[in-house]
Motif scaffolding. Structure first.
Motif, PDB file in Angstrom:
ATOM      1  N   ARG A   2      19.633  17.977 -33.691  1.00 48.43           N
ATOM      2  CA  ARG A   2      18.390  18.153 -32.930  1.00 48.43           C
ATOM      3  C   ARG A   2      17.686  16.819 -32.920  1.00 48.43           C
ATOM      4  N   PRO A  26      19.835  20.574 -37.542  1.00 43.85           N
ATOM      5  CA  PRO A  26      18.867  21.566 -37.071  1.00 43.85           C
ATOM      6  C   PRO A  26      18.121  22.223 -38.237  1.00 43.85           C
ATOM      7  N   GLY A  27      16.810  22.218 -38.129  1.00 46.64           N
ATOM      8  CA  GLY A  27      15.986  22.843 -39.175  1.00 46.64           C
ATOM      9  C   GLY A  27      15.643  21.925 -40.337  1.00 46.64           C
ATOM     10  N   LYS A  46      27.216  23.107 -42.697  1.00 44.47           N
ATOM     11  CA  LYS A  46      27.250  23.561 -41.290  1.00 44.47           C
ATOM     12  C   LYS A  46      27.378  25.094 -41.246  1.00 44.47           C
ATOM     13  N   ARG A 104      26.527  27.251 -43.475  1.00 46.42           N
ATOM     14  CA  ARG A 104      25.296  27.902 -43.959  1.00 46.42           C
ATOM     15  C   ARG A 104      24.175  27.834 -42.921  1.00 46.42           C
ATOM     16  N   ILE A 105      24.142  26.726 -42.178  1.00 47.68           N
ATOM     17  CA  ILE A 105      23.125  26.610 -41.121  1.00 47.68           C
ATOM     18  C   ILE A 105      23.436  27.618 -40.011  1.00 47.68           C
ATOM     19  N   GLU A 106      24.718  27.713 -39.664  1.00 44.42           N
ATOM     20  CA  GLU A 106      25.112  28.655 -38.605  1.00 44.42           C
ATOM     21  C   GLU A 106      24.852  30.100 -39.024  1.00 44.42           C
ATOM     22  N   ALA A 107      24.956  30.362 -40.334  1.00 47.84           N
ATOM     23  CA  ALA A 107      24.679  31.717 -40.833  1.00 47.84           C
ATOM     24  C   ALA A 107      23.174  31.947 -40.944  1.00 47.84           C
ATOM     25  N   GLU A 108      22.409  30.910 -40.582  1.00 44.72           N
ATOM     26  CA  GLU A 108      20.941  30.952 -40.638  1.00 44.72           C
ATOM     27  C   GLU A 108      20.437  31.395 -42.000  1.00 44.72           C
ATOM     28  N   SER A 109      21.041  30.764 -42.996  1.00 43.99           N
ATOM     29  CA  SER A 109      20.656  31.058 -44.363  1.00 43.99           C
ATOM     30  C   SER A 109      19.267  30.483 -44.627  1.00 43.99           C
ATOM     31  N   ALA A 110      18.313  31.356 -44.827  1.00 46.39           N
ATOM     32  CA  ALA A 110      16.923  30.919 -44.952  1.00 46.39           C
ATOM     33  C   ALA A 110      16.620  30.312 -46.314  1.00 46.39           C
ATOM     34  N   GLU A 111      17.513  30.559 -47.278  1.00 47.73           N
ATOM     35  CA  GLU A 111      17.184  30.092 -48.632  1.00 47.73           C
ATOM     36  C   GLU A 111      17.301  28.583 -48.782  1.00 47.73           C
TER      37      GLU A 111
END
Ligand SMILES: [Fe+2]
Length: 346
Positions: A341, A273-274, A246, A248-255
């Motif tokens: 989502r 999400p994502g 959670k 890492r998703i909130e930090a919008e970690s693209a990796e």
């Protein structure tokens, strides 16, 4: 004689050893106790030489095959056993030498066709032929009440009454009884007429043991249980916690690629999400197209965290060395009220 009795949900198993020679034997080992058997054997200074099942179990998962591989020692069962992994097929009247101990085989069919009792010194390991205050049932595959009557009254009850009785099941916490005690008090042993005994056994109306299909599938074939498949996968897979994902998703970690391996309906009802959607059943066929870069970091998730563990093990086997599984699943994710989502894979 070294004697250890272990219990797993009422299933009794025994580690017996000869102290002089440090030789041991395991009787009716159960799959969840493998580490305990090995620890006890080394604590007692024993090397296990034989793994014995008193019969084909319908209610617990035998550990004989897995231990045989680990320890490189033979699995011994009665020659009527259907299991293809039996190395030593024993017959009535034969003995196994365990150091100075002699383990004597009595074929006692009835509960199953391959049931045997094992006598070691003053102890009788009765499997499911004779239990404390009861007998094994005869309504499971290869059970035969007439044969059980014969085994009990013409074989077991003619042995020394002072023998200690150690059955494969005991649910009331008693360690053992004696043959004399069973002959005096066991209600089934009071029915000394064969046809009355058979009628009694045919009218017990017992419910089926839980996991009977899986127990027979694995015990008769040497195949793996679902729990074994999961624990083998979990042993080669790192995990990520729900909270870590959670964050890492909130930090919008693209990796990070979040891979949802459930079926389409479940994914579309609500996913992380994502998250990308790649059902477990299509994984091997679609990885080249969907996950072209094997160096990417992947977290796979499913409903309960079990299928994703298997999926992650598969991904790692296919070269995705940074694939990890979510510790827990979407059920726990929803219960934690973490973001969701709905809708199709973008
Ligand atoms: Fe049994």
């Amino acid at each position: 004689m070294i004697f250890e009795q272990l219990t797993a949900g009422g299933c009794q198993s025994y580690l017996i050893g000869c102290a002089d020679s440090c030789t041991g034997v395991l009787i009716d080992p159960e799959i969840s106790l493998i580490d305990r058997y090995l620890s006890l054997a080394s604590r007692d200074g024993l090397r296990i030489h034989y793994l014995i099942d008193t019969h084909t179990h319908a209610d617990h998962f035998t550990a004989t095959r897995q231990l045989a591989r680990q320890l490189d020692v033979p699995v011994a069962m009665h020659r009527e056993s259907p299991a293809p992994f039996v190395d030593l097929r024993l017959d009535d009247g034969e003995m196994l030498a365990v150091g100075k101990l002699r383990l004597q085989v009595l074929h006692t069919p009835g509960h199953t066709r391959d049931s045997m009792c094992l006598r070691i010194e003053d102890r009788l390991f009765t499997g499911d032929t004779l239990l404390m205050g009861a007998t094994g049932r005869t309504d499971l595959p290869s059970g035969d009440p007439e044969a059980l009557f014969d085994s009990l009254f013409n074989r077991v009850c003619r042995l020394d009454p002072a023998l200690k009785v150690h059955p494969a099941h005991e649910y009331k916490g008693r360690s053992h009884s004696t043959l004399a005690q069973e002959m005096a008090e066991n209600t089934r042993l009071q029915v000394k007429d064969a046809s009355a005994f058979v009628t009694m056994m045919r009218n017990l109306n017992l419910s089926m043991p839980t996991h009977i299909t899986e127990a027979l599938r694995t015990n008769m074939s040497g195949g793996k249980t679902v729990a074994q498949m999961l624990s083998e996968a979990a042993a080669v897979v790192p995990f990520m916690s729900l909270a870590e994902l959670k964050a890492r998703i909130e930090a919008e970690s693209a990796e990070l690629i979040v891979l949802d391996v459930r079926e389409r309906d479940a994914y579309e009802q609500g996913h992380i999400p994502g998250a990308r959607h790649l059902p477990r059943g299509q994984m091997e066929l679609r990885v080249n197209q969907d996950l072209p870069d094997p160096t990417r970091r992947i977290v796979s998730c499913c409903e309960f965290g079990r299928i994703s563990t298997l999926a992650t093990a598969t991904l790692r086997e296919m070269g995705y060395q940074r694939a990890v599984a979510l510790d827990g699943g979407m059920k726990a994710w929803r219960e934690a009220a973490y973001p969701l989502r709905a809708g199709r894979d973008p």
